[in-house]
Design a protein around this motif. Sequence first.
Motif, PDB file in Angstrom:
ATOM      1  N   GLN A  21       0.825  -1.200   0.000  1.00  0.00           N
ATOM      2  CA  GLN A  21       0.000   0.000   0.000  1.00  0.00           C
ATOM      3  C   GLN A  21       0.864   1.256   0.000  1.00  0.00           C
ATOM      4  O   GLN A  21       0.592   2.216  -0.709  1.00  0.00           O
ATOM      5  N   THR A  22       1.948   1.237   0.773  1.00  0.00           N
ATOM      6  CA  THR A  22       2.833   2.390   0.848  1.00  0.00           C
ATOM      7  C   THR A  22       3.553   2.614  -0.467  1.00  0.00           C
ATOM      8  O   THR A  22       3.734   3.727  -0.918  1.00  0.00           O
ATOM      9  N   ALA A  23       3.965   1.532  -1.128  1.00  0.00           N
ATOM     10  CA  ALA A  23       4.767   1.648  -2.343  1.00  0.00           C
ATOM     11  C   ALA A  23       3.943   2.022  -3.552  1.00  0.00           C
ATOM     12  O   ALA A  23       4.421   2.681  -4.465  1.00  0.00           O
ATOM     13  N   THR A  24       2.674   1.598  -3.586  1.00  0.00           N
ATOM     14  CA  THR A  24       1.865   1.800  -4.778  1.00  0.00           C
ATOM     15  C   THR A  24       0.512   2.393  -4.401  1.00  0.00           C
ATOM     16  O   THR A  24      -0.361   1.675  -3.929  1.00  0.00           O
ATOM     17  N   ILE A  61       6.152  14.395  -1.615  1.00  0.00           N
ATOM     18  CA  ILE A  61       7.336  14.314  -2.463  1.00  0.00           C
ATOM     19  C   ILE A  61       6.912  14.500  -3.915  1.00  0.00           C
ATOM     20  O   ILE A  61       5.758  14.242  -4.279  1.00  0.00           O
ATOM     21  N   LYS A  62       7.842  14.972  -4.724  1.00  0.00           N
ATOM     22  CA  LYS A  62       7.644  14.986  -6.175  1.00  0.00           C
ATOM     23  C   LYS A  62       8.331  13.753  -6.726  1.00  0.00           C
ATOM     24  O   LYS A  62       9.540  13.564  -6.548  1.00  0.00           O
ATOM     25  N   GLN A  67      13.443   6.195  -8.060  1.00  0.00           N
ATOM     26  CA  GLN A  67      13.437   6.676  -6.681  1.00  0.00           C
ATOM     27  C   GLN A  67      14.554   7.665  -6.387  1.00  0.00           C
ATOM     28  O   GLN A  67      14.387   8.579  -5.576  1.00  0.00           O
ATOM     29  N   SER A  68      15.693   7.517  -7.078  1.00  0.00           N
ATOM     30  CA  SER A  68      16.815   8.416  -6.827  1.00  0.00           C
ATOM     31  C   SER A  68      16.526   9.849  -7.277  1.00  0.00           C
ATOM     32  O   SER A  68      17.223  10.779  -6.880  1.00  0.00           O
ATOM     33  N   GLN A  69      15.493  10.038  -8.115  1.00  0.00           N
ATOM     34  CA  GLN A  69      15.158  11.361  -8.622  1.00  0.00           C
ATOM     35  C   GLN A  69      13.991  12.005  -7.889  1.00  0.00           C
ATOM     36  O   GLN A  69      13.533  13.076  -8.262  1.00  0.00           O
ATOM     37  N   ASN A  70      13.499  11.350  -6.838  1.00  0.00           N
ATOM     38  CA  ASN A  70      12.428  11.946  -6.045  1.00  0.00           C
ATOM     39  C   ASN A  70      12.913  13.225  -5.371  1.00  0.00           C
ATOM     40  O   ASN A  70      14.072  13.327  -4.953  1.00  0.00           O
TER      41      ASN A  70
END
Length: 338
Positions: A21-24, A61-62, A67-70
């Motif tokens: 749920q947290t990831a998607t 977050i944007k 993930q490294s570009q969040n």
Amino acid sequence: MISLLCITMISLALAGSAYCQTATPASFISVKTDLGGNVTLPCRLQAEQTFFYGSLKVTWIKVGEDQSQNEDVLVSLGLHKRTYGNFENRAFLLDLEKGDASLVLLDVSMEDMGRYRCEIMDGMEDIIQDVILEVENGLIGGVVFPYSPHRGRYNLNFDEAVRSCESQDAIIASFDQLLKAWKGGLDWCNAGWLNDGTVQYPITKPRQPCGGVNSRPGLRNYGLRNKQMSRFDVFCFVSLLKGYFYWLVQPERLSFDEAVQACRDDDAEIAKVGQMYAAWKLEGYDRCDAGWLADGSVRYPISRPRKNCSPTEAAVRFVGFPDKKVKSYGVYCFKAAK
């Protein structure tokens, strides 16, 4: 033993479900806004959900391509709130005390466009919401204008062009904005930078110095140029007038320094070129008096063509960059919206 194994498997399954749920996020919302405007990205607890305000943790977050570009936007925990990077002083929560963690963004830019993720954690049931922000490029209700600095034509590399537009309360124009302006009648024979790194200029009336008399109307395109070595003018774009633009009535003509001080004495600042264009195009401002602007230029805006005041077309008329010591002009001032 079997019971213990079942309990362990159920616990792992529940943990896995919570992780998923947290990831998607289960859904996303799409929101549109205009360039330079303010927007609210919705995210709130369900109406029947009870919570203790001090225990809520909200994270915005944007989301990048990976993930490294969040990019962190805002984190709130109880009375403690923090915004990050380009979002400082522009990002706020709507009304967290009522369970509304919607994100308010001020002065939206094209760079703000993208996917945002809201996570509300209250220790009982987490909320995860994705919001897609679309930013309209402001083709309607905006104006493109050519700009060159006091030192003359073709003196700006790309970075200087970007800064020149920003210094005049505008942004460097896009191809679509210049194309729309050309369709609206913009004709300018000096080549200028656009935000994609190309150099172009709009011609509605073909003539010898501007591609030849036998050429067709359109955008003349020099293509991509070296952003550091090449030097041209720039096309700027402004979509909003964020305040009050006006001619300051004075008993005498002013030098540039006197003009700056006169606006300050009126609790204002000397106006910028982009502010004059916005007032002229978006509000129909019309004044046949040449006045100082912040870059040291002298201009005046005519929306009703008439004799001795731009008789053939509505336009912002450019007088030049006179000696700042001469006392031949008035001044246009600007008061920012509060």
